[in-house]
Design an enzyme around this catalytic site. Structure first.
Site, PDB file in Angstrom:
ATOM      1  CG  ASP A  37      78.881  78.268  31.817  1.00  0.00           C
ATOM      2  OD1 ASP A  37      78.943  77.347  32.655  1.00  0.00           O
ATOM      3  OD2 ASP A  37      77.836  78.618  31.260  1.00  0.00           O
ATOM      4  CG  ASN A  38      80.248  76.946  37.244  1.00  0.00           C
ATOM      5  OD1 ASN A  38      79.383  76.653  36.418  1.00  0.00           O
ATOM      6  ND2 ASN A  38      80.001  77.094  38.529  1.00  0.00           N
ATOM      7  CB  SER A 130      62.065  83.269  36.627  1.00  0.00           C
ATOM      8  OG  SER A 130      61.042  82.307  36.618  1.00  0.00           O
ATOM      9  CE1 TYR A 154      66.020  79.682  39.217  1.00  0.00           C
ATOM     10  CE2 TYR A 154      63.627  79.639  39.122  1.00  0.00           C
ATOM     11  CZ  TYR A 154      64.832  79.926  38.525  1.00  0.00           C
ATOM     12  OH  TYR A 154      64.862  80.460  37.251  1.00  0.00           O
ATOM     13  CE  LYS A 158      66.584  83.251  38.178  1.00  0.00           C
ATOM     14  NZ  LYS A 158      67.853  83.542  37.512  1.00  0.00           N
TER      15      LYS A 158
HETATM   16  P1  NAD Z   1      71.352  76.504  32.215  1.00  0.00           P
HETATM   17  O1  NAD Z   1      71.592  75.732  33.469  1.00  0.00           O
HETATM   18  O2  NAD Z   1      71.323  75.772  30.933  1.00  0.00           O
HETATM   19  O3  NAD Z   1      72.400  77.706  32.099  1.00  0.00           O
HETATM   20  C1  NAD Z   1      72.976  78.334  33.207  1.00  0.00           C
HETATM   21  C2  NAD Z   1      74.474  78.355  32.974  1.00  0.00           C
HETATM   22  O4  NAD Z   1      75.113  79.006  34.079  1.00  0.00           O
HETATM   23  C3  NAD Z   1      75.087  76.964  32.881  1.00  0.00           C
HETATM   24  O5  NAD Z   1      75.930  76.905  31.743  1.00  0.00           O
HETATM   25  C4  NAD Z   1      75.905  76.805  34.153  1.00  0.00           C
HETATM   26  O6  NAD Z   1      77.019  75.978  33.967  1.00  0.00           O
HETATM   27  C5  NAD Z   1      76.262  78.251  34.451  1.00  0.00           C
HETATM   28  N1  NAD Z   1      76.524  78.574  35.855  1.00  0.00           N
HETATM   29  C6  NAD Z   1      75.748  78.302  36.932  1.00  0.00           C
HETATM   30  N2  NAD Z   1      76.319  78.784  38.047  1.00  0.00           N
HETATM   31  C7  NAD Z   1      77.480  79.393  37.671  1.00  0.00           C
HETATM   32  C8  NAD Z   1      78.493  80.077  38.371  1.00  0.00           C
HETATM   33  N3  NAD Z   1      78.461  80.218  39.698  1.00  0.00           N
HETATM   34  N4  NAD Z   1      79.530  80.576  37.675  1.00  0.00           N
HETATM   35  C9  NAD Z   1      79.598  80.417  36.322  1.00  0.00           C
HETATM   36  N5  NAD Z   1      78.663  79.775  35.616  1.00  0.00           N
HETATM   37  C10 NAD Z   1      77.611  79.261  36.286  1.00  0.00           C
HETATM   38  O7  NAD Z   1      69.973  77.304  32.429  1.00  0.00           O
HETATM   39  P2  NAD Z   1      69.144  78.166  31.408  1.00  0.00           P
HETATM   40  O8  NAD Z   1      67.841  77.501  31.205  1.00  0.00           O
HETATM   41  O9  NAD Z   1      69.965  78.527  30.235  1.00  0.00           O
HETATM   42  O10 NAD Z   1      68.861  79.448  32.307  1.00  0.00           O
HETATM   43  C11 NAD Z   1      69.644  80.623  32.221  1.00  0.00           C
HETATM   44  C12 NAD Z   1      69.112  81.629  33.219  1.00  0.00           C
HETATM   45  O11 NAD Z   1      67.737  81.884  32.958  1.00  0.00           O
HETATM   46  C13 NAD Z   1      69.182  81.161  34.672  1.00  0.00           C
HETATM   47  O12 NAD Z   1      69.525  82.256  35.491  1.00  0.00           O
HETATM   48  C14 NAD Z   1      67.763  80.715  34.965  1.00  0.00           C
HETATM   49  O13 NAD Z   1      67.436  80.824  36.327  1.00  0.00           O
HETATM   50  C15 NAD Z   1      66.962  81.711  34.130  1.00  0.00           C
HETATM   51  N6  NAD Z   1      65.637  81.200  33.770  1.00  0.00           N
HETATM   52  C16 NAD Z   1      65.520  80.032  33.068  1.00  0.00           C
HETATM   53  C17 NAD Z   1      64.260  79.539  32.753  1.00  0.00           C
HETATM   54  C18 NAD Z   1      64.109  78.248  32.000  1.00  0.00           C
HETATM   55  O14 NAD Z   1      63.000  77.710  31.966  1.00  0.00           O
HETATM   56  N7  NAD Z   1      65.131  77.684  31.377  1.00  0.00           N
HETATM   57  C19 NAD Z   1      63.111  80.246  33.152  1.00  0.00           C
HETATM   58  C20 NAD Z   1      63.276  81.443  33.841  1.00  0.00           C
HETATM   59  C21 NAD Z   1      64.551  81.919  34.146  1.00  0.00           C
HETATM   60  C1  UD1 Z   2      58.571  75.371  36.427  1.00  0.00           C
HETATM   61  C2  UD1 Z   2      58.931  75.876  37.810  1.00  0.00           C
HETATM   62  C3  UD1 Z   2      59.025  77.398  37.780  1.00  0.00           C
HETATM   63  C4  UD1 Z   2      60.048  77.835  36.715  1.00  0.00           C
HETATM   64  C5  UD1 Z   2      59.618  77.258  35.360  1.00  0.00           C
HETATM   65  C6  UD1 Z   2      60.595  77.587  34.262  1.00  0.00           C
HETATM   66  C7  UD1 Z   2      57.967  74.251  39.406  1.00  0.00           C
HETATM   67  C8  UD1 Z   2      56.926  74.021  40.432  1.00  0.00           C
HETATM   68  N1  UD1 Z   2      57.902  75.436  38.750  1.00  0.00           N
HETATM   69  O1  UD1 Z   2      57.361  75.957  36.087  1.00  0.00           O
HETATM   70  O2  UD1 Z   2      59.401  77.901  39.029  1.00  0.00           O
HETATM   71  O3  UD1 Z   2      60.091  79.246  36.641  1.00  0.00           O
HETATM   72  O4  UD1 Z   2      59.536  75.829  35.478  1.00  0.00           O
HETATM   73  O5  UD1 Z   2      61.809  76.929  34.470  1.00  0.00           O
HETATM   74  O6  UD1 Z   2      58.838  73.423  39.169  1.00  0.00           O
HETATM   75  N2  UD1 Z   2      54.169  68.991  33.622  1.00  0.00           N
HETATM   76  C9  UD1 Z   2      53.672  67.716  33.575  1.00  0.00           C
HETATM   77  N3  UD1 Z   2      54.562  66.676  33.606  1.00  0.00           N
HETATM   78  C10 UD1 Z   2      55.906  66.858  33.669  1.00  0.00           C
HETATM   79  C11 UD1 Z   2      56.411  68.182  33.707  1.00  0.00           C
HETATM   80  C12 UD1 Z   2      55.502  69.231  33.694  1.00  0.00           C
HETATM   81  O7  UD1 Z   2      52.453  67.514  33.516  1.00  0.00           O
HETATM   82  O8  UD1 Z   2      56.665  65.874  33.705  1.00  0.00           O
HETATM   83  C13 UD1 Z   2      53.220  70.127  33.569  1.00  0.00           C
HETATM   84  C14 UD1 Z   2      53.246  71.024  34.785  1.00  0.00           C
HETATM   85  O9  UD1 Z   2      52.350  70.576  35.767  1.00  0.00           O
HETATM   86  C15 UD1 Z   2      52.844  72.375  34.171  1.00  0.00           C
HETATM   87  C16 UD1 Z   2      53.418  72.308  32.742  1.00  0.00           C
HETATM   88  O10 UD1 Z   2      53.613  70.924  32.467  1.00  0.00           O
HETATM   89  O11 UD1 Z   2      51.441  72.471  34.084  1.00  0.00           O
HETATM   90  C17 UD1 Z   2      54.744  73.030  32.588  1.00  0.00           C
HETATM   91  O12 UD1 Z   2      55.651  72.558  33.574  1.00  0.00           O
HETATM   92  P1  UD1 Z   2      57.175  73.044  33.654  1.00  0.00           P
HETATM   93  O13 UD1 Z   2      57.803  72.887  32.324  1.00  0.00           O
HETATM   94  O14 UD1 Z   2      57.803  72.349  34.809  1.00  0.00           O
HETATM   95  O15 UD1 Z   2      57.078  74.615  33.927  1.00  0.00           O
HETATM   96  P2  UD1 Z   2      56.305  75.423  35.087  1.00  0.00           P
HETATM   97  O16 UD1 Z   2      55.364  74.556  35.820  1.00  0.00           O
HETATM   98  O17 UD1 Z   2      55.739  76.637  34.466  1.00  0.00           O
END
Ligand code: NAD
Ligand code: UD1
Length: 342
Positions: A37-38, A130, A154, A158
């Site tokens: 992790d960076n 995602s 973003y 994916k």
């Molecule tokens: P996060 O930011 O907490 O974790 C990602 C980690 O990757 C971090 O620790 C960051 O420091 C590290 N990182 C980023 N770029 C790097 C690089 N070039 N080299 C080494 N380390 C690097 O995010 P998360 O919520 O834990 O998400 C993890 C994965 O799941 C991501 O790929 C994200 O796109 C995917 N994802 C997350 C959600 C969500 O809602 N949290 C939803 C769908 C998909």
């Molecule tokens: C967002 C991202 C999506 C990503 C997902 C998980 C956008 C447009 N979409 O989706 O690409 O895959 O997170 O990381 O950013 N809401 C409020 N007030 C807030 C925040 C959210 O009303 O301050 C509402 C939103 O309109 C939505 C729900 O809460 O209806 C969930 O929002 P959020 O947690 O941002 O997730 P996604 O919209 O599903």
């Protein structure tokens, strides 16, 4: 000559929100793990706490997956059986303003990782995809076979990574799992690890928690004129602990000899509205979350929830946690760590 002959898992992005919870599940399942992790969006403290919770140790490499040299070095030191690939940038809004940074980090980083994996003959990968790959779905619930599209850079990273992973499976030795997450929320029940956003949160649950804590004044509810139960947006919230358990199952599925590429939706299969979430949070945690109704957020869909049947059947995996668990665990983490890991 390798420093470690024993099989290890490489977990990229393992210090992050989902990665740190996954480390717990993999350690508890008996795997030896190396995290790279960076720390661009996380703290090493999360890994200290993972070791405290599990009473097991892991190895940490501070490094960037875009750095081929460091990847080659660790692949020469360890005998990796598979890679669990979380590393990536994930803020949708930021990706619109910095698309090249997202393409470079997420796509180029993954290309380097795949290249070094191939050279080292490590051909098993579980990738964090995602629900964003479904763009604006025409029907609900969402199945894995639905058309995919991207509505922001973003999401495009994916989609492109999913397509690259499909293409490399022309070599029948690759085993690839695409895990399409819906809305991961909650935290480990110990209250020691959880989501620690660096800036003002974009996602609903971290925002709600910080309003409840008094760090943010009030929640903006983005629109109450959607065709949903109460007019606010509906999403499929999944507890992060349930989510990461599916990673262990996905790896077991690949290990069972299932070569090629496999996609699974990771959601509960049920949607809750923003106001239902706020109400549950207030009721269960006995705390007020001031909010106001504001305009819709650009790019939002009214409703989004999974059909998780394929994951239920093929991975023999079910979500176990309730919306109540998600609310209580999110708040416990936030109260115990008002400034996150810092
Ligand atoms: P996060 O930011 O907490 O974790 C990602 C980690 O990757 C971090 O620790 C960051 O420091 C590290 N990182 C980023 N770029 C790097 C690089 N070039 N080299 C080494 N380390 C690097 O995010 P998360 O919520 O834990 O998400 C993890 C994965 O799941 C991501 O790929 C994200 O796109 C995917 N994802 C997350 C959600 C969500 O809602 N949290 C939803 C769908 C998909
Ligand atoms: C967002 C991202 C999506 C990503 C997902 C998980 C956008 C447009 N979409 O989706 O690409 O895959 O997170 O990381 O950013 N809401 C409020 N007030 C807030 C925040 C959210 O009303 O301050 C509402 C939103 O309109 C939505 C729900 O809460 O209806 C969930 O929002 P959020 O947690 O941002 O997730 P996604 O919209 O599903």
């Amino acid at each position: 000559m390798r420093s470690y002959d024993k099989a290890h898992l490489l977990i990229t992005g393992g210090a992050g929100y989902i990665g740190s919870h996954a480390c717990i599940e993999f350690l508890n399942a008996g795997y030896d793990i190396v995290v790279i992790d960076n720390l661009c969006n996380s703290s090493q403290e999360s890994l200290n706490r993972v070791q405290k919770i599990t009473n097991k140790s892991l190895k940490f490499v501070y490094g960037d997956i875009c750095d081929v040299k460091i990847l080659k070095k660790i692949f020469s030191e360890y005998n990796f059986e598979a890679v669990i690939h979380f590393a990536g940038l994930k803020a949708v809004g930021q990706s619109v303003n910095k698309p090249i940074e997202y393409f470079n980090n997420n796509i180029i980083g993954t290309i380097h990782l795949l290249q070094v994996m191939q050279e080292s003959n490590v051909k098993k990968i579980v990738f964090s995809s995602s629900a964003t790959v479904y763009g604006k779905p025409e029907k609900l619930p969402i199945k894995e076979t639905f058309p995919r599209s991207a509505t922001n850079p973003y999401g495009r990273t994916k989609l492109i990574i999913e397509d690259m992973l499909k293409d490399i499976c022309v070599d029948k030795l690759w085993h690839v799992a695409l895990l399409r997450y819906f809305n991961p929320v909650g935290a480990h029940s110990s209250g020691l690890i959880g989501e620690d956003p660096r800036d003002i949160p974009n996602n609903l649950l971290p925002y709600v928690s910080q309003v409840a804590l008094g760090k943010l004044k009030r929640l903006s509810v983005y629109g109450n004129d959607y065709p949903t139960i109460d007019g606010t947006g509906v999403r499929d919230y999944i507890h992060v602990v349930d989510l990461v358990k599916a990673h262990v199952k996905a790896l077991e599925y690949l290990n069972a000899g299932n070569a090629g590429i496999h996609a699974w939706n990771l959601g509960v299969g049920k949607g809750y509205s923003v106001l239902q979430v706020v109400d549950a949070f207030e009721r269960l945690n006995k705390i007020k979350v001031p909010y106001e109704i504001t305009a819709r957020r650009k790019g939002d869909v009214a409703e989004c929830y999974a059909d998780p049947t394929k994951a239920n059947n093929e991975l023999i995996w079910q979500t176990e946690k309730t919306l109540e668990d998600m609310m209580v665990d999110s708040w416990r983490w936030q109260v115990n760590n008002p400034t996150g890991y810092s």
